[in-house]
Design a protein around this motif. Structure first.
Motif, PDB file in Angstrom:
ATOM      1  N   LEU A  97       0.763  -1.331   0.070  1.00  0.00           N
ATOM      2  CA  LEU A  97       0.102   0.008  -0.052  1.00  0.00           C
ATOM      3  C   LEU A  97       0.884   1.202   0.045  1.00  0.00           C
ATOM      4  N   ALA A  98       1.925   1.127   0.551  1.00  0.00           N
ATOM      5  CA  ALA A  98       2.589   2.353   0.835  1.00  0.00           C
ATOM      6  C   ALA A  98       3.369   2.750  -0.583  1.00  0.00           C
ATOM      7  N   GLU A  99       3.664   1.754  -1.306  1.00  0.00           N
ATOM      8  CA  GLU A  99       4.189   2.080  -2.640  1.00  0.00           C
ATOM      9  C   GLU A  99       3.129   2.693  -3.539  1.00  0.00           C
ATOM     10  N   SER A 100       1.821   1.953  -3.636  1.00  0.00           N
ATOM     11  CA  SER A 100       1.003   2.448  -4.422  1.00  0.00           C
ATOM     12  C   SER A 100       0.386   3.822  -3.968  1.00  0.00           C
ATOM     13  N   LEU A 101       0.283   4.096  -2.774  1.00  0.00           N
ATOM     14  CA  LEU A 101      -0.245   5.513  -2.287  1.00  0.00           C
ATOM     15  C   LEU A 101       0.864   6.445  -2.493  1.00  0.00           C
ATOM     16  N   ARG A 102       2.007   6.260  -2.316  1.00  0.00           N
ATOM     17  CA  ARG A 102       3.309   7.347  -2.781  1.00  0.00           C
ATOM     18  C   ARG A 102       3.171   7.602  -4.055  1.00  0.00           C
ATOM     19  N   SER A 103       2.913   6.484  -4.909  1.00  0.00           N
ATOM     20  CA  SER A 103       2.837   6.860  -6.366  1.00  0.00           C
ATOM     21  C   SER A 103       1.828   8.003  -6.782  1.00  0.00           C
ATOM     22  N   HIS A 104       0.743   8.016  -5.882  1.00  0.00           N
ATOM     23  CA  HIS A 104      -0.248   8.898  -6.147  1.00  0.00           C
ATOM     24  C   HIS A 104       0.129  10.346  -5.684  1.00  0.00           C
ATOM     25  N   GLY A 105       1.303  10.447  -4.873  1.00  0.00           N
ATOM     26  CA  GLY A 105       1.665  11.787  -4.438  1.00  0.00           C
ATOM     27  C   GLY A 105       1.295  12.078  -2.891  1.00  0.00           C
ATOM     28  N   LEU A 106       0.819  11.044  -2.337  1.00  0.00           N
ATOM     29  CA  LEU A 106       0.415  10.855  -0.932  1.00  0.00           C
ATOM     30  C   LEU A 106       1.179  10.884   0.147  1.00  0.00           C
ATOM     31  N   ALA A 107       1.329  11.344   1.068  1.00  0.00           N
ATOM     32  CA  ALA A 107       2.378  11.252   2.236  1.00  0.00           C
ATOM     33  C   ALA A 107       1.953   9.942   3.134  1.00  0.00           C
ATOM     34  N   VAL A 108       2.899   9.166   3.237  1.00  0.00           N
ATOM     35  CA  VAL A 108       2.479   7.963   3.873  1.00  0.00           C
ATOM     36  C   VAL A 108       3.382   7.573   5.207  1.00  0.00           C
ATOM     37  N   SER A 109       2.889   7.172   6.121  1.00  0.00           N
ATOM     38  CA  SER A 109       3.267   6.759   7.536  1.00  0.00           C
ATOM     39  C   SER A 109       3.000   5.431   7.876  1.00  0.00           C
ATOM     40  N   ARG A 110       3.852   5.095   8.965  1.00  0.00           N
ATOM     41  CA  ARG A 110       3.527   3.480   9.377  1.00  0.00           C
ATOM     42  C   ARG A 110       3.370   3.766  11.063  1.00  0.00           C
ATOM     43  N   LEU A 111       2.138   2.980  11.511  1.00  0.00           N
ATOM     44  CA  LEU A 111       2.200   3.048  13.050  1.00  0.00           C
ATOM     45  C   LEU A 111       3.555   2.542  13.451  1.00  0.00           C
ATOM     46  N   ALA A 112       3.949   3.483  14.423  1.00  0.00           N
ATOM     47  CA  ALA A 112       5.106   2.857  15.119  1.00  0.00           C
ATOM     48  C   ALA A 112       5.144   1.648  16.192  1.00  0.00           C
ATOM     49  N   ARG A 113       6.163   0.943  16.151  1.00  0.00           N
ATOM     50  CA  ARG A 113       6.394  -0.065  17.019  1.00  0.00           C
ATOM     51  C   ARG A 113       7.515   0.112  18.079  1.00  0.00           C
ATOM     52  N   GLY A 114       7.144  -0.199  19.405  1.00  0.00           N
ATOM     53  CA  GLY A 114       8.230   0.047  20.501  1.00  0.00           C
ATOM     54  C   GLY A 114       7.707  -0.681  21.790  1.00  0.00           C
ATOM     55  N   VAL A 115       8.526  -0.192  22.959  1.00  0.00           N
ATOM     56  CA  VAL A 115       8.303  -0.952  24.216  1.00  0.00           C
ATOM     57  C   VAL A 115       7.049  -0.292  24.550  1.00  0.00           C
ATOM     58  N   PRO A 116       6.073  -1.300  25.222  1.00  0.00           N
ATOM     59  CA  PRO A 116       4.709  -0.567  25.632  1.00  0.00           C
ATOM     60  C   PRO A 116       4.997   0.029  27.002  1.00  0.00           C
ATOM     61  N   ALA A 117       3.964   1.274  27.160  1.00  0.00           N
ATOM     62  CA  ALA A 117       4.006   1.860  28.358  1.00  0.00           C
ATOM     63  C   ALA A 117       4.175   1.174  29.363  1.00  0.00           C
ATOM     64  N   GLY A 118       4.600   1.482  30.555  1.00  0.00           N
ATOM     65  CA  GLY A 118       4.458   0.963  31.833  1.00  0.00           C
ATOM     66  C   GLY A 118       5.380  -0.656  31.749  1.00  0.00           C
ATOM     67  N   SER A 119       5.955  -0.918  30.855  1.00  0.00           N
ATOM     68  CA  SER A 119       6.638  -2.271  30.915  1.00  0.00           C
ATOM     69  C   SER A 119       8.212  -2.285  31.317  1.00  0.00           C
ATOM     70  N   GLU A 120       8.503  -3.169  31.722  1.00  0.00           N
ATOM     71  CA  GLU A 120      10.000  -3.181  32.123  1.00  0.00           C
ATOM     72  C   GLU A 120      10.773  -3.823  30.919  1.00  0.00           C
ATOM     73  N   LEU A 121      12.123  -3.485  30.550  1.00  0.00           N
ATOM     74  CA  LEU A 121      12.887  -3.900  29.352  1.00  0.00           C
ATOM     75  C   LEU A 121      13.233  -5.530  29.609  1.00  0.00           C
ATOM     76  N   GLU A 122      13.348  -5.801  30.984  1.00  0.00           N
ATOM     77  CA  GLU A 122      13.545  -7.365  31.386  1.00  0.00           C
ATOM     78  C   GLU A 122      12.568  -8.217  30.837  1.00  0.00           C
ATOM     79  N   TYR A 123      11.175  -7.587  30.763  1.00  0.00           N
ATOM     80  CA  TYR A 123      10.112  -8.707  30.318  1.00  0.00           C
ATOM     81  C   TYR A 123       9.789  -8.494  28.873  1.00  0.00           C
ATOM     82  N   VAL A 124      10.243  -7.492  28.273  1.00  0.00           N
ATOM     83  CA  VAL A 124       9.962  -7.236  26.638  1.00  0.00           C
ATOM     84  C   VAL A 124      10.708  -8.144  25.802  1.00  0.00           C
TER      85      VAL A 124
END
Length: 202
Positions: A160-187
Protein backbone atom coordinates in the motif's frame (compact mmCIF):
# COMPACT_ATOMS: atom_id res chain seq x y z
CA UNK A 1 -14.41 -49.63 23.60
CA UNK A 2 -15.77 -46.10 23.91
CA UNK A 3 -18.67 -44.76 21.92
CA UNK A 4 -20.56 -41.49 21.77
CA UNK A 5 -24.28 -40.93 21.65
CA UNK A 6 -25.63 -39.99 18.23
CA UNK A 7 -26.63 -36.32 18.15
CA UNK A 8 -29.79 -35.03 16.46
CA UNK A 9 -29.08 -33.27 13.18
CA UNK A 10 -30.19 -29.79 14.43
CA UNK A 11 -27.77 -30.11 17.36
CA UNK A 12 -24.93 -31.23 15.11
CA UNK A 13 -25.63 -28.29 12.80
CA UNK A 14 -25.55 -25.86 15.74
CA UNK A 15 -22.24 -27.26 16.98
CA UNK A 16 -20.71 -27.02 13.51
CA UNK A 17 -21.96 -23.44 13.20
CA UNK A 18 -20.39 -22.48 16.54
CA UNK A 19 -17.10 -24.05 15.48
CA UNK A 20 -16.81 -21.39 12.79
CA UNK A 21 -16.11 -18.81 15.50
CA UNK A 22 -12.40 -18.01 16.00
CA UNK A 23 -10.78 -19.98 18.78
CA UNK A 24 -13.75 -22.32 19.22
CA UNK A 25 -13.03 -26.03 18.87
CA UNK A 26 -15.41 -28.97 18.85
CA UNK A 27 -15.55 -29.39 22.65
CA UNK A 28 -16.13 -25.69 23.32
CA UNK A 29 -18.78 -25.51 20.60
CA UNK A 30 -20.58 -28.54 22.07
CA UNK A 31 -20.44 -27.01 25.56
CA UNK A 32 -21.88 -23.73 24.25
CA UNK A 33 -24.66 -25.51 22.40
CA UNK A 34 -25.66 -27.66 25.38
CA UNK A 35 -25.58 -24.66 27.72
CA UNK A 36 -27.88 -22.57 25.54
CA UNK A 37 -30.32 -25.37 24.85
CA UNK A 38 -30.43 -26.59 28.47
CA UNK A 39 -30.17 -23.40 30.50
CA UNK A 40 -30.76 -20.36 28.30
CA UNK A 41 -33.25 -20.99 25.53
CA UNK A 42 -34.36 -17.34 25.63
CA UNK A 43 -30.73 -16.27 25.26
CA UNK A 44 -30.30 -18.64 22.32
CA UNK A 45 -33.36 -17.17 20.63
CA UNK A 46 -32.08 -13.66 21.29
CA UNK A 47 -28.67 -14.59 19.84
CA UNK A 48 -30.29 -16.07 16.74
CA UNK A 49 -32.45 -12.97 16.23
CA UNK A 50 -29.54 -10.55 16.78
CA UNK A 51 -27.32 -12.48 14.36
CA UNK A 52 -30.08 -12.52 11.75
CA UNK A 53 -30.66 -8.78 12.17
CA UNK A 54 -26.94 -8.03 11.86
CA UNK A 55 -26.57 -10.10 8.69
CA UNK A 56 -29.65 -8.49 7.20
CA UNK A 57 -29.19 -4.86 8.25
CA UNK A 58 -25.45 -4.20 8.36
CA UNK A 59 -23.64 -2.94 5.29
CA UNK A 60 -20.22 -1.52 4.47
CA UNK A 61 -19.84 2.23 4.87
CA UNK A 62 -19.37 3.80 1.44
CA UNK A 63 -16.38 5.81 2.64
CA UNK A 64 -14.47 3.71 5.20
CA UNK A 65 -15.71 0.19 4.33
CA UNK A 66 -16.43 -0.51 8.02
CA UNK A 67 -19.71 -1.94 9.26
CA UNK A 68 -22.64 0.46 9.41
CA UNK A 69 -26.43 0.44 9.34
CA UNK A 70 -26.35 3.60 7.21
CA UNK A 71 -24.72 4.38 3.86
CA UNK A 72 -22.19 6.60 5.69
CA UNK A 73 -21.14 5.57 9.21
CA UNK A 74 -21.22 8.04 12.15
CA UNK A 75 -17.42 8.42 12.21
CA UNK A 76 -17.22 9.37 8.53
CA UNK A 77 -20.23 11.68 8.90
CA UNK A 78 -18.76 13.49 11.91
CA UNK A 79 -17.73 17.03 10.82
CA UNK A 80 -15.32 17.26 13.78
CA UNK A 81 -13.04 14.54 12.39
CA UNK A 82 -9.92 15.62 10.48
CA UNK A 83 -10.47 14.64 6.81
CA UNK A 84 -6.80 15.14 5.96
CA UNK A 85 -5.79 12.03 7.95
CA UNK A 86 -6.77 8.53 6.82
CA UNK A 87 -5.83 5.55 9.01
CA UNK A 88 -5.85 2.17 7.26
CA UNK A 89 -6.58 -0.86 9.46
CA UNK A 90 -7.16 -4.53 8.76
CA UNK A 91 -10.39 -5.10 10.70
CA UNK A 92 -13.18 -3.24 12.50
CA UNK A 93 -11.74 -4.62 15.76
CA UNK A 94 -8.43 -2.84 14.99
CA UNK A 95 -10.36 0.36 14.29
CA UNK A 96 -12.12 0.06 17.66
CA UNK A 97 -8.78 -0.32 19.45
CA UNK A 98 -7.34 2.81 17.86
CA UNK A 99 -10.53 4.73 18.54
CA UNK A 100 -10.51 3.66 22.19
CA UNK A 101 -7.09 5.29 22.61
CA UNK A 102 -8.74 8.72 22.12
CA UNK A 103 -5.51 9.83 20.46
CA UNK A 104 -6.65 9.88 16.84
CA UNK A 105 -9.12 12.36 15.34
CA UNK A 106 -8.86 11.56 11.65
CA UNK A 107 -10.86 9.15 9.49
CA UNK A 108 -10.44 5.45 8.74
CA UNK A 109 -10.42 2.88 5.99
CA UNK A 110 -11.02 -0.76 6.93
CA UNK A 111 -9.46 -3.34 4.59
CA UNK A 112 -11.47 -6.27 5.97
CA UNK A 113 -8.38 -8.45 5.71
CA UNK A 114 -4.70 -8.48 4.71
CA UNK A 115 -2.68 -9.74 1.79
CA UNK A 116 -2.26 -13.52 2.03
CA UNK A 117 -1.22 -14.90 -1.37
CA UNK A 118 -1.11 -18.50 -0.13
CA UNK A 119 -4.78 -18.16 0.86
CA UNK A 120 -5.73 -16.51 -2.43
CA UNK A 121 -6.16 -13.04 -0.92
CA UNK A 122 -4.61 -10.41 -3.16
CA UNK A 123 -5.13 -6.71 -3.93
CA UNK A 124 -8.23 -7.44 -5.99
CA UNK A 125 -9.92 -9.41 -3.21
CA UNK A 126 -9.29 -6.56 -0.76
CA UNK A 127 -10.38 -3.94 -3.32
CA UNK A 128 -7.23 -1.87 -3.00
CA UNK A 129 -8.41 0.23 -5.93
CA UNK A 130 -11.30 1.42 -3.76
CA UNK A 131 -8.87 2.50 -1.04
CA UNK A 132 -6.74 4.38 -3.57
CA UNK A 133 -9.82 6.24 -4.84
CA UNK A 134 -10.79 7.10 -1.26
CA UNK A 135 -7.30 8.36 -0.44
CA UNK A 136 -7.18 10.46 -3.61
CA UNK A 137 -10.37 12.37 -2.86
CA UNK A 138 -8.51 15.68 -2.65
CA UNK A 139 -8.86 16.05 1.12
CA UNK A 140 -6.53 13.33 2.41
CA UNK A 141 -2.98 14.58 3.00
CA UNK A 142 -1.52 11.67 4.97
CA UNK A 143 -2.32 7.97 5.06
CA UNK A 144 -1.38 6.15 8.27
CA UNK A 145 -0.83 2.43 7.71
CA UNK A 146 -1.93 0.66 10.91
CA UNK A 147 -1.92 -2.93 9.68
CA UNK A 148 -0.73 -5.55 12.16
CA UNK A 149 2.96 -6.34 12.63
CA UNK A 150 2.64 -9.84 11.23
CA UNK A 151 4.30 -11.03 8.02
CA UNK A 152 1.02 -10.51 6.16
CA UNK A 153 0.41 -7.13 7.76
CA UNK A 154 3.91 -5.93 6.86
CA UNK A 155 3.47 -7.12 3.27
CA UNK A 156 0.15 -5.31 3.06
CA UNK A 157 1.66 -2.09 4.45
CA UNK A 158 4.61 -2.25 2.04
CA UNK A 159 2.36 -2.81 -0.98
CA UNK A 160 0.00 0.00 0.00
CA UNK A 161 2.83 2.42 0.78
CA UNK A 162 4.24 2.00 -2.72
CA UNK A 163 0.85 2.46 -4.35
CA UNK A 164 -0.17 5.46 -2.26
CA UNK A 165 3.17 7.27 -2.65
CA UNK A 166 2.93 6.84 -6.41
CA UNK A 167 -0.22 8.99 -6.19
CA UNK A 168 1.63 11.75 -4.36
CA UNK A 169 0.29 10.99 -0.89
CA UNK A 170 2.31 11.18 2.32
CA UNK A 171 2.41 7.74 3.95
CA UNK A 172 3.38 6.86 7.52
CA UNK A 173 3.46 3.58 9.43
CA UNK A 174 2.19 2.98 12.94
CA UNK A 175 5.26 2.96 15.19
CA UNK A 176 6.48 -0.08 17.08
CA UNK A 177 8.13 0.10 20.46
CA UNK A 178 8.23 -0.81 24.11
CA UNK A 179 4.74 -0.73 25.69
CA UNK A 180 4.12 2.01 28.25
CA UNK A 181 4.57 0.84 31.82
CA UNK A 182 6.63 -2.21 30.87
CA UNK A 183 10.08 -3.21 32.10
CA UNK A 184 12.75 -3.97 29.51
CA UNK A 185 13.60 -7.21 31.31
CA UNK A 186 10.22 -8.62 30.31
CA UNK A 187 9.95 -7.21 26.77
CA UNK A 188 10.81 -9.57 23.91
CA UNK A 189 13.98 -8.91 21.93
CA UNK A 190 12.14 -8.21 18.67
CA UNK A 191 10.13 -5.39 20.23
CA UNK A 192 13.28 -3.85 21.73
CA UNK A 193 15.05 -4.05 18.36
CA UNK A 194 12.22 -2.20 16.64
CA UNK A 195 12.09 0.39 19.43
CA UNK A 196 15.79 1.07 18.97
CA UNK A 197 15.44 1.43 15.20
CA UNK A 198 12.46 3.77 15.54
CA UNK A 199 13.88 5.81 18.41
CA UNK A 200 13.46 9.59 18.46
CA UNK A 201 15.17 12.49 20.18
CA UNK A 202 13.86 13.56 23.58
Amino acid sequence: MSSTLPEPEPLKALIEALRRLPGVGARTARRMAYHMLQHDVAGAQHLAAALGDAVRDLRHCERCNGFSDEAICPVCANPKRDPSLLCVVETPADQNMIESSHGYKGLYYVLMGRLAPLEGVGPAELQFDRLIRRACDGEVREVILATNFTAEGETTAHYLAESLRSHGLAVSRLARGVPAGSELEYVDAGTIAWALMERRSS
